[in-house]
Structures are given as C-alpha cells and as structure tokens.
Design a protein around this motif. Sequence first.
Motif, PDB file in Angstrom:
ATOM      1  N   VAL A  23       0.861  -1.177   0.000  1.00  0.00           N
ATOM      2  CA  VAL A  23       0.000   0.000   0.000  1.00  0.00           C
ATOM      3  C   VAL A  23       0.900   1.231   0.000  1.00  0.00           C
ATOM      4  N   VAL A  24       0.574   2.216  -0.849  1.00  0.00           N
ATOM      5  CA  VAL A  24       1.284   3.491  -0.863  1.00  0.00           C
ATOM      6  C   VAL A  24       0.333   4.537  -0.295  1.00  0.00           C
ATOM      7  N   VAL A  25       0.782   5.217   0.787  1.00  0.00           N
ATOM      8  CA  VAL A  25      -0.060   6.219   1.442  1.00  0.00           C
ATOM      9  C   VAL A  25       0.502   7.615   1.208  1.00  0.00           C
ATOM     10  N   PRO A  26      -0.386   8.625   1.063  1.00  0.00           N
ATOM     11  CA  PRO A  26       0.054   9.997   0.815  1.00  0.00           C
ATOM     12  C   PRO A  26       0.345  10.736   2.124  1.00  0.00           C
ATOM     13  N   GLY A  27       1.526  10.524   2.682  1.00  0.00           N
ATOM     14  CA  GLY A  27       1.890  11.184   3.934  1.00  0.00           C
ATOM     15  C   GLY A  27       2.170  12.664   3.724  1.00  0.00           C
ATOM     16  N   THR A  28       2.062  13.439   4.786  1.00  0.00           N
ATOM     17  CA  THR A  28       2.319  14.874   4.681  1.00  0.00           C
ATOM     18  C   THR A  28       3.787  15.168   4.369  1.00  0.00           C
ATOM     19  N   GLU A  29       4.677  14.216   4.636  1.00  0.00           N
ATOM     20  CA  GLU A  29       6.097  14.405   4.334  1.00  0.00           C
ATOM     21  C   GLU A  29       6.529  13.595   3.113  1.00  0.00           C
ATOM     22  N   GLY A  30       5.573  13.097   2.351  1.00  0.00           N
ATOM     23  CA  GLY A  30       5.863  12.336   1.145  1.00  0.00           C
ATOM     24  C   GLY A  30       5.124  11.011   1.131  1.00  0.00           C
ATOM     25  N   GLU A  31       5.126  10.357  -0.018  1.00  0.00           N
ATOM     26  CA  GLU A  31       4.449   9.070  -0.141  1.00  0.00           C
ATOM     27  C   GLU A  31       5.296   7.984   0.502  1.00  0.00           C
ATOM     28  N   SER A  32       4.625   7.003   1.120  1.00  0.00           N
ATOM     29  CA  SER A  32       5.310   5.886   1.766  1.00  0.00           C
ATOM     30  C   SER A  32       4.743   4.581   1.242  1.00  0.00           C
ATOM     31  N   GLY A  33       5.623   3.706   0.778  1.00  0.00           N
ATOM     32  CA  GLY A  33       5.228   2.371   0.351  1.00  0.00           C
ATOM     33  C   GLY A  33       5.379   1.409   1.512  1.00  0.00           C
ATOM     34  N   ILE A  34       4.309   0.730   1.869  1.00  0.00           N
ATOM     35  CA  ILE A  34       4.300  -0.164   3.023  1.00  0.00           C
ATOM     36  C   ILE A  34       4.069  -1.587   2.548  1.00  0.00           C
ATOM     37  N   MET A  35       4.970  -2.490   2.966  1.00  0.00           N
ATOM     38  CA  MET A  35       4.857  -3.915   2.653  1.00  0.00           C
ATOM     39  C   MET A  35       4.927  -4.691   3.967  1.00  0.00           C
ATOM     40  N   ALA A  36       4.616  -5.977   3.904  1.00  0.00           N
ATOM     41  CA  ALA A  36       4.702  -6.832   5.086  1.00  0.00           C
ATOM     42  C   ALA A  36       6.112  -6.744   5.661  1.00  0.00           C
ATOM     43  N   GLY A  37       6.215  -6.720   6.973  1.00  0.00           N
ATOM     44  CA  GLY A  37       7.507  -6.667   7.639  1.00  0.00           C
ATOM     45  C   GLY A  37       8.054  -5.263   7.830  1.00  0.00           C
ATOM     46  N   HIS A  38       7.298  -4.238   7.418  1.00  0.00           N
ATOM     47  CA  HIS A  38       7.743  -2.849   7.578  1.00  0.00           C
ATOM     48  C   HIS A  38       7.918  -2.533   9.060  1.00  0.00           C
ATOM     49  N   ALA A  39       8.892  -1.719   9.380  1.00  0.00           N
ATOM     50  CA  ALA A  39       9.120  -1.286  10.759  1.00  0.00           C
ATOM     51  C   ALA A  39       7.922  -0.466  11.244  1.00  0.00           C
ATOM     52  N   PRO A  40       7.665  -0.441  12.558  1.00  0.00           N
ATOM     53  CA  PRO A  40       6.581   0.393  13.084  1.00  0.00           C
ATOM     54  C   PRO A  40       6.759   1.837  12.614  1.00  0.00           C
ATOM     55  N   TYR A  41       5.626   2.460  12.277  1.00  0.00           N
ATOM     56  CA  TYR A  41       5.683   3.757  11.604  1.00  0.00           C
ATOM     57  C   TYR A  41       4.337   4.440  11.759  1.00  0.00           C
ATOM     58  N   MET A  42       4.360   5.771  11.846  1.00  0.00           N
ATOM     59  CA  MET A  42       3.112   6.533  11.877  1.00  0.00           C
ATOM     60  C   MET A  42       3.337   7.836  11.117  1.00  0.00           C
ATOM     61  N   THR A  43       2.323   8.242  10.348  1.00  0.00           N
ATOM     62  CA  THR A  43       2.389   9.503   9.621  1.00  0.00           C
ATOM     63  C   THR A  43       0.998  10.108   9.508  1.00  0.00           C
ATOM     64  N   THR A  44       0.944  11.420   9.438  1.00  0.00           N
ATOM     65  CA  THR A  44      -0.318  12.078   9.116  1.00  0.00           C
ATOM     66  C   THR A  44      -0.477  12.050   7.603  1.00  0.00           C
ATOM     67  N   LEU A  45      -1.728  12.106   7.150  1.00  0.00           N
ATOM     68  CA  LEU A  45      -2.014  12.030   5.718  1.00  0.00           C
ATOM     69  C   LEU A  45      -2.394  13.384   5.163  1.00  0.00           C
ATOM     70  N   LYS A  46      -1.984  13.609   3.910  1.00  0.00           N
ATOM     71  CA  LYS A  46      -2.507  14.748   3.163  1.00  0.00           C
ATOM     72  C   LYS A  46      -3.604  14.210   2.250  1.00  0.00           C
ATOM     73  N   ASN A  47      -4.402  15.086   1.722  1.00  0.00           N
ATOM     74  CA  ASN A  47      -5.424  14.666   0.769  1.00  0.00           C
ATOM     75  C   ASN A  47      -4.743  14.062  -0.445  1.00  0.00           C
ATOM     76  N   GLY A  48      -5.223  12.910  -0.877  1.00  0.00           N
ATOM     77  CA  GLY A  48      -4.623  12.245  -2.026  1.00  0.00           C
ATOM     78  C   GLY A  48      -5.148  10.837  -2.163  1.00  0.00           C
ATOM     79  N   ASP A  49      -4.433  10.015  -2.935  1.00  0.00           N
ATOM     80  CA  ASP A  49      -4.853   8.639  -3.193  1.00  0.00           C
ATOM     81  C   ASP A  49      -4.021   7.644  -2.395  1.00  0.00           C
ATOM     82  N   VAL A  50      -4.713   6.701  -1.773  1.00  0.00           N
ATOM     83  CA  VAL A  50      -4.075   5.513  -1.223  1.00  0.00           C
ATOM     84  C   VAL A  50      -4.077   4.506  -2.372  1.00  0.00           C
ATOM     85  N   SER A  51      -2.907   3.969  -2.708  1.00  0.00           N
ATOM     86  CA  SER A  51      -2.794   2.996  -3.798  1.00  0.00           C
ATOM     87  C   SER A  51      -2.606   1.612  -3.202  1.00  0.00           C
TER      88      SER A  51
END
Length: 86
Positions: A23-51
């Motif tokens: 899943v690619v999320v539109p974070g306020t500091e840029g897009e983040s691609g998340i796959m299984a095994g990703h390290a713990p992470y949190m971000t705020t979202l900007k308006n955009g598309d979750v892919s």
Amino acid sequence: MADLHFELVTPDRLVMSDDVYMVVVPGTEGESGIMAGHAPYMTTLKNGDVSVYRTQNGQPERIAVTGGFAEVSDRGLTVLAESAEA
C-alpha cells in the motif's frame, strides 16, 4: 513474502480490510510504500490517493482520502481517514 494486512477506516464505515501485497499512502512528508515486515511507523495524511496493490505485479486500486493518519504495527497497516472514496 507474506501479505500485509490492510484496513482503511473512516468515522462512518470500514472501507477495506484485506491482505494485500503493498500500500502506498500519501503522507504529509511524502508518499510511503508499506509492505509486510515494515518497521513500526506513523504519519499524518494529506489529501490524495491511497494505492492498494493486491499482487506484486498488479495494477493499483486507488482510493481518494482526505486527512487522517496511517499506522504500521505488528498487526499490519491501518489508515484512519476523515473520508474515503473509491
């Protein structure tokens, strides 16, 4: 690689809950691609598309979101959005 458990939730409903490849999320500091095994992470979202990529070579399913945040934990990726439209 194992699948990533992904949930997209708005105040009104559960939009999606499924095991996906990435899943690619539109974070306020840029897009983040998340796959299984990703390290713990949190971000705020900007308006955009979750892919949402259901398979490694598949075409993304795009879901427009406004506001909210995304959290990666050992349970997977949870996106809490103010609103979401497929």
